[in-house]
Design an enzyme around this catalytic site. Structure first.
Site, PDB file in Angstrom:
ATOM      1  N   ILE A 165       5.828  -0.734  -6.244  1.00  0.00           N
ATOM      2  CA  ILE A 165       6.209  -0.908  -4.853  1.00  0.00           C
ATOM      3  C   ILE A 165       5.968   0.382  -4.083  1.00  0.00           C
ATOM      4  O   ILE A 165       6.050   1.476  -4.646  1.00  0.00           O
ATOM      5  CB  ILE A 165       7.690  -1.360  -4.750  1.00  0.00           C
ATOM      6  CG1 ILE A 165       8.090  -1.686  -3.306  1.00  0.00           C
ATOM      7  CG2 ILE A 165       8.638  -0.365  -5.380  1.00  0.00           C
ATOM      8  CD1 ILE A 165       9.457  -2.389  -3.185  1.00  0.00           C
ATOM      9  N   CYS A 166       5.635   0.251  -2.805  1.00  0.00           N
ATOM     10  CA  CYS A 166       5.506   1.389  -1.903  1.00  0.00           C
ATOM     11  C   CYS A 166       4.457   2.380  -2.411  1.00  0.00           C
ATOM     12  O   CYS A 166       3.340   2.000  -2.731  1.00  0.00           O
ATOM     13  CB  CYS A 166       6.877   2.027  -1.716  1.00  0.00           C
ATOM     14  SG  CYS A 166       6.971   3.324  -0.451  1.00  0.00           S
ATOM     15  N   GLY A 167       4.786   3.653  -2.495  1.00  0.00           N
ATOM     16  CA  GLY A 167       3.829   4.679  -2.866  1.00  0.00           C
ATOM     17  C   GLY A 167       3.221   4.482  -4.237  1.00  0.00           C
ATOM     18  O   GLY A 167       2.111   4.959  -4.508  1.00  0.00           O
TER      19      GLY A 167
END
Length: 206
Positions: A107-109
């Site tokens: 998720i995300c970065g």
């Protein structure tokens, strides 16, 4: 809920400095309630500090983790994904998990970390926004999907504002909930839909 042998393997949660606290809580809480052991994995066994200032003592070091021993590897976002190469070993480990047939959820970065490692070039995926991943120079732009979370085979991806959708895909992939129950779980925690509570209560999923 799943009662397969796979469910008895631990779920590995990667932890590292600057990790985004809010992104994995729904997933790990409900996996734990379903009987999964959550084992935190750090760069070493030295404590790490999250974005929110939480101090976390990893259960094990990344070098000691083997794909065949786990049910899933979860990679949360962190500032370090975009500011250094410190987390590249976690992306390499994700590649090893996928090659061994053990699922990975990023998720995300962490999605950018997987993009840099070439793991999104041939898989449908999502992230915060398409141009965030494009900035990594990866070759998978045509596989980007503009949605809350994506599962392609054993890989789950999501953006930073979608921790509930991220958890939904994890719970689906591991067979914790499915069908009407999974839909109700998502509606309750994402939409605060009171009617979904009754469905979950009846299914013993609360």
């Amino acid at each position: 809920m799943s009662t397969t042998a796979t469910s008895r393997k631990p779920v590995y949660l990667a932890v590292y400095d600057t990790l985004a606290d809010w992104e994995t809580g729904h997933a790990t809480a409900h996996l734990a309630r379903a009987g999964y052991e959550i084992r935190t994995v750090g760069p070493s066994t030295r404590p790490v500090t999250s974005i929110g200032g939480l101090h976390i003592q990893p259960d094990t070091a990344l070098a000691d983790v083997r794909a065949e021993d786990g049910a899933l590897l979860i990679l949360p976002g962190a500032d370090l994904w975009d500011t250094s190469d410190d987390l590249a070993p976690f992306a390499r480990t994700a590649g090893e998990f996928l090659a061994a047939g053990t699922p990975v959820a990023a998720i995300c970065g962490a999605t950018a970390g997987l993009a840099r490692a070439g793991l999104l070039d041939d898989r449908a995926h999502t992230s915060a926004v398409s141009f965030y991943l494009a900035a990594t120079g990866y070759a998978g732009g045509d596989r980007y999907v503009d949605t809350d979370a994506v599962t392609d085979g054993g890989l789950i991806t999501a953006g930073p504002t979608e921790p509930v959708a991220f958890a939904r895909e994890i719970l689906r992939l591991l067979g914790v909930y499915d069908g009407e129950v999974l839909d109700a779980w998502y509606r309750l925690f994402h939409d605060s839909d009171a009617e979904a509570y009754a469905v979950l209560d009846k299914a013993g999923a609360l």
